[in-house]
Design a protein around this motif. Structure first.
Motif, short mmCIF file in Angstrom:
data_model
loop_
_atom_site.label_atom_id
_atom_site.label_comp_id
_atom_site.label_asym_id
_atom_site.label_seq_id
_atom_site.Cartn_x
_atom_site.Cartn_y
_atom_site.Cartn_z
N UNK A 39 0.73 -1.21 -0.04
CA UNK A 39 0.04 -0.01 -0.02
C UNK A 39 0.77 1.28 0.03
N UNK A 40 1.90 1.18 0.63
CA UNK A 40 2.62 2.54 0.92
C UNK A 40 4.00 2.27 0.26
N UNK A 41 4.54 1.14 -0.15
CA UNK A 41 5.81 0.91 -0.56
C UNK A 41 6.26 1.98 -1.95
N UNK A 42 5.22 2.58 -2.61
CA UNK A 42 5.50 3.50 -3.73
C UNK A 42 5.97 4.71 -3.38
N UNK A 43 5.73 5.10 -2.27
CA UNK A 43 6.20 6.40 -1.73
C UNK A 43 7.52 6.44 -1.47
N UNK A 44 8.21 7.48 -2.12
CA UNK A 44 9.56 7.49 -2.13
C UNK A 44 10.21 7.85 -0.54
N UNK A 45 9.66 8.12 0.29
CA UNK A 45 10.02 8.40 1.88
C UNK A 45 9.74 7.43 2.73
N UNK A 46 8.87 6.46 2.17
CA UNK A 46 8.12 5.25 3.21
C UNK A 46 9.30 4.55 3.77
N UNK A 47 9.18 4.28 5.10
CA UNK A 47 10.14 3.20 5.65
C UNK A 47 9.27 2.50 6.28
N UNK A 48 9.31 1.10 6.52
CA UNK A 48 8.53 0.06 7.24
C UNK A 48 9.46 -0.84 7.89
N UNK A 49 9.18 -1.00 9.06
CA UNK A 49 9.77 -2.01 9.89
C UNK A 49 9.24 -2.75 11.02
N UNK A 50 9.52 -4.10 10.98
CA UNK A 50 8.84 -4.84 11.76
C UNK A 50 10.01 -5.54 12.81
N UNK A 51 9.76 -5.22 14.19
CA UNK A 51 10.76 -5.56 15.08
C UNK A 51 10.01 -6.35 15.98
N UNK A 52 10.84 -7.58 16.58
CA UNK A 52 10.63 -8.24 17.60
C UNK A 52 10.92 -7.65 18.88
N UNK A 53 10.16 -7.11 19.53
CA UNK A 53 10.37 -6.38 20.81
C UNK A 53 11.02 -7.13 22.17
N UNK A 54 10.81 -8.33 22.02
CA UNK A 54 11.10 -9.21 23.08
C UNK A 54 12.77 -9.36 22.68
N UNK A 55 13.31 -9.55 21.60
CA UNK A 55 14.74 -9.56 21.49
C UNK A 55 15.38 -8.40 20.92
N UNK A 56 14.45 -7.42 20.39
CA UNK A 56 14.91 -6.28 19.67
C UNK A 56 15.61 -6.53 18.30
N UNK A 57 15.31 -7.77 17.47
CA UNK A 57 15.68 -8.12 16.25
C UNK A 57 14.75 -7.06 15.43
N UNK A 58 15.17 -6.82 14.25
CA UNK A 58 14.37 -6.35 13.27
C UNK A 58 14.15 -7.50 12.30
N UNK A 59 12.93 -7.77 12.18
CA UNK A 59 12.56 -8.96 11.50
C UNK A 59 12.47 -8.59 10.10
N UNK A 60 12.11 -7.64 9.75
CA UNK A 60 11.83 -7.26 8.21
C UNK A 60 12.02 -5.64 8.30
N UNK A 61 12.51 -5.17 7.15
CA UNK A 61 12.38 -3.92 7.06
C UNK A 61 12.31 -3.31 5.39
N UNK A 62 11.80 -2.35 5.23
CA UNK A 62 11.50 -1.76 3.50
C UNK A 62 11.77 -0.44 3.73
N UNK A 63 12.46 0.07 2.55
CA UNK A 63 13.49 -0.54 1.78
C UNK A 63 14.52 -1.30 2.43
#
Length: 63
Positions: A39-63
């Motif tokens: 939905x938002x990935x086409x926006x030039x300034x969009x940043x999307x991050x999925x974090x496991x708050x228990x471990x602090x690990x970034x599970x996925x990020x875009x771009x």
């Protein structure tokens, strides 16, 4: 860990937090991540991050 869930998804556009979501299920959080990229990935300034708050690990990020 936040009581709402272990996995935090953050959508940033233009350097500002636009949406933050919390899920207990990693599978659900990953589906939401994919949906936000679609939905938002086409926006030039969009940043999307999925974090496991228990471990602090970034599970996925875009771009």
């Amino acid at each position: 860990m936040d009581s709402a869930g272990r996995y935090r998804l953050t959508l940033v556009i233009g350097g500002r937090d636009v949406a933050i979501g919390w899920w207990k299920s990693r599978a659900t959080a990953e589906r939401k991540f994919a949906g936000d990229v679609g939905e938002y990935g086409h926006r030039e300034t969009a940043r999307i991050t999925l974090v496991d708050t228990e471990t602090g690990e970034v599970v996925k990020s875009w771009p």
